[in-house]
Write an enzyme that holds these catalytic residues in place. Sequence first.
Site, PDB file in Angstrom:
ATOM      1  N   SER A  87       0.818  -1.206   0.000  1.00 40.04           N
ATOM      2  CA  SER A  87       0.000   0.000   0.000  1.00 40.04           C
ATOM      3  C   SER A  87       0.858   1.265   0.000  1.00 40.04           C
ATOM      4  O   SER A  87       1.841   1.359   0.735  1.00 40.04           O
ATOM      5  CB  SER A  87      -0.884   0.001   1.243  1.00 40.04           C
ATOM      6  OG  SER A  87      -1.642   1.184   1.293  1.00 40.04           O
TER       7      SER A  87
ATOM      8  N   LYS B 148      -3.340   2.239  -2.288  1.00 38.57           N
ATOM      9  CA  LYS B 148      -3.025   3.327  -1.357  1.00 38.57           C
ATOM     10  C   LYS B 148      -4.091   3.426  -0.277  1.00 38.57           C
ATOM     11  O   LYS B 148      -5.281   3.313  -0.546  1.00 38.57           O
ATOM     12  CB  LYS B 148      -2.965   4.641  -2.151  1.00 38.57           C
ATOM     13  CG  LYS B 148      -2.762   5.897  -1.314  1.00 38.57           C
ATOM     14  CD  LYS B 148      -1.381   5.971  -0.697  1.00 38.57           C
ATOM     15  CE  LYS B 148      -1.269   7.074   0.361  1.00 38.57           C
ATOM     16  NZ  LYS B 148      -0.080   6.892   1.224  1.00 38.57           N
TER      17      LYS B 148
ATOM     18  N   SER C 261       6.449  11.144   4.510  1.00 40.14           N
ATOM     19  CA  SER C 261       5.410  11.666   5.403  1.00 40.14           C
ATOM     20  C   SER C 261       4.230  12.101   4.538  1.00 40.14           C
ATOM     21  O   SER C 261       3.782  13.231   4.599  1.00 40.14           O
ATOM     22  CB  SER C 261       5.934  12.839   6.225  1.00 40.14           C
ATOM     23  OG  SER C 261       6.323  13.893   5.363  1.00 40.14           O
TER      24      SER C 261
ATOM     25  N   ASN D 179      -5.010  -0.566   8.165  1.00 40.88           N
ATOM     26  CA  ASN D 179      -3.777   0.135   8.512  1.00 40.88           C
ATOM     27  C   ASN D 179      -3.919   0.775   9.886  1.00 40.88           C
ATOM     28  O   ASN D 179      -4.493   1.832  10.033  1.00 40.88           O
ATOM     29  CB  ASN D 179      -3.487   1.192   7.453  1.00 40.88           C
ATOM     30  CG  ASN D 179      -2.236   1.988   7.776  1.00 40.88           C
ATOM     31  OD1 ASN D 179      -1.510   1.672   8.704  1.00 40.88           O
ATOM     32  ND2 ASN D 179      -2.003   3.041   7.016  1.00 40.88           N
TER      33      ASN D 179
ATOM     34  N   CYS E 137      -0.102   3.779  10.565  1.00 42.32           N
ATOM     35  CA  CYS E 137       0.532   4.882   9.847  1.00 42.32           C
ATOM     36  C   CYS E 137       1.039   5.923  10.824  1.00 42.32           C
ATOM     37  O   CYS E 137       0.287   6.485  11.600  1.00 42.32           O
ATOM     38  CB  CYS E 137      -0.430   5.527   8.864  1.00 42.32           C
ATOM     39  SG  CYS E 137       0.362   6.884   8.007  1.00 42.32           S
TER      40      CYS E 137
ATOM     41  N   ILE F 104       5.961  -5.393   8.065  1.00 40.69           N
ATOM     42  CA  ILE F 104       5.788  -4.259   8.943  1.00 40.69           C
ATOM     43  C   ILE F 104       5.457  -2.999   8.135  1.00 40.69           C
ATOM     44  O   ILE F 104       5.767  -2.919   6.946  1.00 40.69           O
ATOM     45  CB  ILE F 104       7.090  -3.968   9.756  1.00 40.69           C
ATOM     46  CG1 ILE F 104       8.266  -3.693   8.814  1.00 40.69           C
ATOM     47  CG2 ILE F 104       7.404  -5.095  10.712  1.00 40.69           C
ATOM     48  CD1 ILE F 104       9.580  -3.279   9.477  1.00 40.69           C
ATOM     49  N   ASN F 105       4.862  -2.050   8.784  1.00 39.74           N
ATOM     50  CA  ASN F 105       4.791  -0.706   8.229  1.00 39.74           C
ATOM     51  C   ASN F 105       6.151  -0.034   8.473  1.00 39.74           C
ATOM     52  O   ASN F 105       7.086  -0.682   8.914  1.00 39.74           O
ATOM     53  CB  ASN F 105       3.655   0.069   8.901  1.00 39.74           C
ATOM     54  CG  ASN F 105       3.034   1.091   7.951  1.00 39.74           C
ATOM     55  OD1 ASN F 105       3.752   1.862   7.314  1.00 39.74           O
ATOM     56  ND2 ASN F 105       1.725   1.094   7.850  1.00 39.74           N
TER      57      ASN F 105
ATOM     58  N   GLY G 294       7.375  -2.883  -1.537  1.00 41.77           N
ATOM     59  CA  GLY G 294       7.014  -1.484  -1.328  1.00 41.77           C
ATOM     60  C   GLY G 294       7.904  -0.532  -2.102  1.00 41.77           C
ATOM     61  O   GLY G 294       7.816  -0.417  -3.332  1.00 41.77           O
ATOM     62  N   THR G 295       8.794   0.117  -1.382  1.00 41.66           N
ATOM     63  CA  THR G 295       9.683   1.130  -1.945  1.00 41.66           C
ATOM     64  C   THR G 295      10.364   0.702  -3.245  1.00 41.66           C
ATOM     65  O   THR G 295      10.587   1.523  -4.138  1.00 41.66           O
ATOM     66  CB  THR G 295      10.755   1.487  -0.881  1.00 41.66           C
ATOM     67  OG1 THR G 295      10.064   1.970   0.276  1.00 41.66           O
ATOM     68  CG2 THR G 295      11.713   2.541  -1.369  1.00 41.66           C
TER      69      THR G 295
HETATM   70  C1  FMN Z   1       5.502   6.572   0.010  1.00 43.24           C
HETATM   71  C2  FMN Z   1       4.910   5.513   0.881  1.00 43.24           C
HETATM   72  C3  FMN Z   1       3.544   5.539   1.183  1.00 43.24           C
HETATM   73  C4  FMN Z   1       2.972   4.563   1.987  1.00 43.24           C
HETATM   74  N1  FMN Z   1       1.629   4.583   2.239  1.00 43.24           N
HETATM   75  C5  FMN Z   1       1.065   3.591   2.990  1.00 43.24           C
HETATM   76  C6  FMN Z   1      -0.345   3.538   3.204  1.00 43.24           C
HETATM   77  O1  FMN Z   1      -1.092   4.361   2.694  1.00 43.24           O
HETATM   78  N2  FMN Z   1      -0.836   2.542   3.995  1.00 43.24           N
HETATM   79  C7  FMN Z   1      -0.030   1.594   4.559  1.00 43.24           C
HETATM   80  O2  FMN Z   1      -0.519   0.714   5.259  1.00 43.24           O
HETATM   81  N3  FMN Z   1       1.304   1.598   4.340  1.00 43.24           N
HETATM   82  C8  FMN Z   1       1.867   2.575   3.583  1.00 43.24           C
HETATM   83  N4  FMN Z   1       3.225   2.564   3.349  1.00 43.24           N
HETATM   84  C9  FMN Z   1       4.058   1.510   3.949  1.00 43.24           C
HETATM   85  C10 FMN Z   1       4.371   0.405   2.934  1.00 43.24           C
HETATM   86  O3  FMN Z   1       3.199  -0.224   2.493  1.00 43.24           O
HETATM   87  C11 FMN Z   1       5.320  -0.633   3.563  1.00 43.24           C
HETATM   88  O4  FMN Z   1       4.712  -1.221   4.688  1.00 43.24           O
HETATM   89  C12 FMN Z   1       6.628  -0.009   4.011  1.00 43.24           C
HETATM   90  O5  FMN Z   1       7.045   0.949   3.083  1.00 43.24           O
HETATM   91  C13 FMN Z   1       7.743  -1.053   4.191  1.00 43.24           C
HETATM   92  O6  FMN Z   1       8.004  -1.743   3.005  1.00 43.24           O
HETATM   93  P1  FMN Z   1       9.178  -1.327   1.950  1.00 43.24           P
HETATM   94  O7  FMN Z   1      10.423  -1.184   2.755  1.00 43.24           O
HETATM   95  O8  FMN Z   1       9.206  -2.451   0.981  1.00 43.24           O
HETATM   96  O9  FMN Z   1       8.753  -0.041   1.344  1.00 43.24           O
HETATM   97  C14 FMN Z   1       3.796   3.546   2.531  1.00 43.24           C
HETATM   98  C15 FMN Z   1       5.161   3.523   2.231  1.00 43.24           C
HETATM   99  C16 FMN Z   1       5.725   4.486   1.416  1.00 43.24           C
HETATM  100  C17 FMN Z   1       7.198   4.409   1.115  1.00 43.24           C
END
Ligand code: FMN
EC number: 1.3.-.-
Lengths: 303, 303, 236, 236
Positions: free
Chosen positions: B21, B45, B70, B127, B130, B191-192, B265-266
């Site tokens: 997400s 999202k 953020s 979620n 956040c 994890i978030n 994610g990223t």
């Molecule tokens: C730009 C951005 C926006 C995100 N928005 C959400 C979101 O809306 N809801 C949510 O549960 N996680 C959100 N996340 C968290 C990601 O889904 C994920 O849990 C977190 O980035 C760790 O994974 P990664 O290291 O592969 O990015 C967001 C992450 C990023 C980088």
Amino acid sequence: MVNLSVKLNNLIFKNPVMTASGTFGYGIEYNRFFDIGLLGGIIVKGLSLNPRQGNPPPRIIETPCGMLNSIGLQNIGYNKFVSDILPQFDNIDTNLIVNIYGSEIGEFVELASKLNNYKQISALEVNVSCPNVKAGGATFGKDPEVIFVLVSSIKKVCEKPIIVKLTPNVTDIALIAQAAQSAKADAISLINTITGMVIDTKTKKPFLGNKFGGLSGPAIYPVGLRMVYETYEKINIPIIGVGGINSPDIAIQYLLAGASLIQIGTANFVEPDISLKIIDGIRRYLENEKIDDVSKLVGLAHN
Amino acid sequence: MVNLSVKLNNLIFKNPVMTASGTFGYGIEYNRFFDIGLLGGIIVKGLSLNPRQGNPPPRIIETPCGMLNSIGLQNIGYNKFVSDILPQFDNIDTNLIVNIYGSEIGEFVELASKLNNYKQISALEVNVSCPNVKAGGATFGKDPEVIFVLVSSIKKVCEKPIIVKLTPNVTDIALIAQAAQSAKADAISLINTITGMVIDTKTKKPFLGNKFGGLSGPAIYPVGLRMVYETYEKINIPIIGVGGINSPDIAIQYLLAGASLIQIGTANFVEPDISLKIIDGIRRYLENEKIDDVSKLVGLAHN
Amino acid sequence: MQTLVLSNDKVANDIYCLKLQKPYGFDYKPGQFLMIKVNNLNEPLLRRPFSIAKAVSSIDIYYKVVGLGTKILSALKNGEYIDITGPFGNNFEIKYKRLALVGGGIGVAPLIGLKNFLDEQKIESECFFGFNTAKDCFVDFGSIATIDGSSGIKGTVVDMLAHLDNSYHVYACGPNAMLSALCKLADEKGFSVDVSLESNMACGFGVCLGCSVNTIKGYKQVCKDGPIFNYTEIVW
Amino acid sequence: MQTLVLSNDKVANDIYCLKLQKPYGFDYKPGQFLMIKVNNLNEPLLRRPFSIAKAVSSIDIYYKVVGLGTKILSALKNGEYIDITGPFGNNFEIKYKRLALVGGGIGVAPLIGLKNFLDEQKIESECFFGFNTAKDCFVDFGSIATIDGSSGIKGTVVDMLAHLDNSYHVYACGPNAMLSALCKLADEKGFSVDVSLESNMACGFGVCLGCSVNTIKGYKQVCKDGPIFNYTEIVW
Ligand SMILES: Cc1cc2nc3c(=O)[nH]c(=O)nc-3n(C[C@H](O)[C@H](O)[C@H](O)COP(=O)(O)O)c2cc1C
Ligand SMILES: Cc1cc2nc3c(=O)[nH]c(=O)nc-3n(C[C@H](O)[C@H](O)[C@H](O)COP(=O)(O)OP(=O)(O)OC[C@H]3O[C@@H](n4cnc5c(N)ncnc54)[C@H](O)[C@@H]3O)c2cc1C
Ligand SMILES: Cc1cc2nc3c(=O)[nH]c(=O)nc-3n(C[C@H](O)[C@H](O)[C@H](O)COP(=O)(O)OP(=O)(O)OC[C@H]3O[C@@H](n4cnc5c(N)ncnc54)[C@H](O)[C@@H]3O)c2cc1C
Ligand SMILES: Cc1cc2nc3c(=O)[nH]c(=O)nc-3n(C[C@H](O)[C@H](O)[C@H](O)COP(=O)(O)O)c2cc1C
Ligand code: FES
Ligand code: FES
């Protein structure tokens, strides 16, 4: 001329840069690279009453912009430390801080009271946060009440400044820092390593002998910085910032977040004389910014 | 031929790779890079009942092997989502999972009950983690009792599988996961992001408009992996692993740690078609290891 | 210390020889190693350990590309600079016995410098090196064994050691399978063996305590107490 | 997409021109940008945005070395490959007014492609470019201003715009100080201005929501709704 020196209780640090416990040996080893008397302070490897073997190998593995370690507080123990290491510090003009660890409160207290007798030691850093030992350590660091009892007990037997080093693996680090402050801790060090792991996809087993390890290095600096910033708003004793610092810019970020002093950890392995470069970088930043005293940077990011 | 498909309740995932997400928009945007129907699932999202503006810029900053964001849950809101986005999924053959957010329990529940009516939606990901919104979110994720009430309430109004996505910024993540399990959650996402910050040494202020941001990217994978491993030993509902995955090797580490499915994610920002490469890499690993079903990897590192 | 790259050439399958300008006053003993920072970034974060194969006119290192760090290293061009620390570690001790140098694969690297040293000191020694195939071989002296027989005798390096008895001392470096076959033979025949060990390292000079190896006297540090250990000391 | 580097030459103080092989079917509109991954490592992690200055025989990018990513980029040699995504973003819309292109420093880059396009379409335009000193200048057309007077007129680029009135439309890109001086003048003289904005970006195509800019209609994404905005839209 800018003033880089920092006061903590009666201690004078000639600059705000110290080396972090477990990443600088007993200090002496670094004399081959530079004069360690140039440092603000040296924090030696976590010491326990009795010698410790540490965890089974492998103990380190690199991760993206970081490393995991599961040393498990291997150390030579109190006796050997005071007989072999301390005398070498008779003529080294820096603050020697001993990082101490015990598997129960009594052990911390006994060690602190013994170390209280040595003039070479400037302060103690109480490690309540090592994730790599089964008993004690990690649990201590996560419970404000235990912290309060531990620190109060140490303060009773030791006149030297007591710095409490906290684990980042908690929901609310400022709460734990407040407990240490209530117990009359003289300063708080933030942060120890973040618990992590790596799995070897060849063997399908955890890579480290101890399964889990502590994540350190540049990867974690945004987390350490945030915790310093958060805690600065909740306590009024000095904070010592540590976590991922390997450049003057990151060191200055920690000062701006609220750290009065900082420690260099993992970066010592990569660049043995990094501390000198960081001292120099802080000096140049102050000159460029026309700030005459490093203490004036502390906490500025909160304004 | 190896079997990559994974079952979660009545849902079939054609492979264990989903997109996380907030890192994959509403999915459609990625069709210019590859056929998103090839994915195990797409998590859109974070959606709230009403549209949200999000946090003031700047909203992102790179850190060593990671990034802070953020965003603050900027989104188009429920109405626009069901009118504009959902119909586009009529003919996309993958699991669409909607990540939902509310500033109080009632809002979560209302949104879940409304989304329950749409056949294009396979499951909801709640979620509770956040770090970028002031009210609700972050607090929810740290208190097992609130989690229990929240998840139980959502389960009453929504028949679709409920996945609970937890924050890593807690002392004991397995405890929170257990609370979600007691409330009959169908799966847990771990994890978030980890809360962090960067300070701009030029302005001496926090770099992000919202001061704090969430750390994501390869830097955090050892932490996410450890939390999956820890939690796997404490719960018996499926775990969805997320955090720093950008290679088949890291994806496989998460499976071995105990994740039944994983999210990218990223890495989607850096390499838009990374998910396909990871699906392919998992397949090749299974072939080399002569393992016929991806589910057989799950949790193997615990043996 | 920033050090000039003089050359960095592929010398065998996946194996390169890196020659660095010898800093003024640089001295080392055979068996010691350097820690190399392969680029100026935080990834890879840590230095990588490499044995010094020779340090006569330049510092020579032979390395095999096995992961990210060595891959980056292999792209270095002469004229560029890399940062080294060291030399670190103990060294091969010269025993007053008949000497044999036994190396497998890239494990041959530290023995090159030892051979050089022994020759300089006019101390006789026999060299036995094993590789998978001729394409992996990067030395032009000693007796060679290859698994596929494409160079030297067909078999493992240990197959060439049947004549060793308790009058011999062996210096060995190579993969674990080779070392354990060698140690088994040593137990049978009564010769002594010093091995050069490997371990993940962070510092290279004894301060991180990360490179421990289990010995009969407890954990020791590969970087400081080693990398050279008598094989009877090690808990395999 | 892996793309071949044709050349990467220093063209002014800290400024390089990178020419990439144009992939088959590559098309772009002036004002659009690419996202470039400067190496294969996790550091720097994210792609970096760069305006396409031209894409006739090759894709041309002009960039200034300001940090880690651009420093790494500047070490690229022809014959190497880098990974690009894009083109992304909206484009300069052609207005039926007298057209002026106003750029400061590296902000001149996106205007080069616009000028090229206008010339092709036989649409007249005036170009005004400002630099700190002659050594920073990397264009060979248009009217030049330098702060120190070492090339063209002495002063800022905005000093050359006194003749603009409401019959003009300006396309602008440059540092914030220049843009705000320009917009002040626009308010006085009544000409309209489209500016190309910058922001930290993670994705470049509208999915991360990281590149927001505050507009009178709320937050917009620089990468998708921009990078070109009418200046009256922006909450400066
Ligand atoms: C730009 C951005 C926006 C995100 N928005 C959400 C979101 O809306 N809801 C949510 O549960 N996680 C959100 N996340 C968290 C990601 O889904 C994920 O849990 C977190 O980035 C760790 O994974 P990664 O290291 O592969 O990015 C967001 C992450 C990023 C980088
Ligand atoms: C004293 C000493 C001397 C040495 N001398 C030489 C020499 O002369 N020549 C030479 O070629 N080599 C030598 N080595 C070995 C050399 O240091 C390594 O090959 C090198 O560090 C590899 O770095 P890398 O970044 O390429 O590989 P990395 O990517 O760091 O991987 C190296 C190894 O680390 C382990 N590893 C890394 N990540 C994981 C993971 N996630 N799971 C499981 N395992 C993992 C694996 O075993 C892998 O093969 C020596 C080592 C020591 C200790
Ligand atoms: C649409 C668009 C088009 C562009 N076109 C061009 C072009 O054609 N040519 C060109 O040269 N540039 C262009 N840019 C700018 C270019 O993208 C940046 O200069 C580049 O990304 C810098 O990358 P870097 O890694 O070298 O610098 P970084 O190290 O990423 O630093 C870049 C900037 O980020 C900020 N920053 C990073 N870290 C911090 C911190 N800790 N605290 C405070 N600030 C920080 C600073 O402002 C710094 O100057 C464009 C940007 C956009 C958005
Ligand atoms: C190999 C290693 C050993 C460590 N040993 C100790 C220790 O004995 N006591 C302690 O309080 N912290 C110890 N630490 C934690 C560091 O002092 C420091 O808090 C942490 O590494 C974060 O800083 P860094 O990112 O700069 O390394 C150790 C860290 C490393 C990497
Ligand atoms: S590598 Fe640090 S102690 Fe050996
Ligand atoms: S850069 Fe990701 S939305 Fe603009």
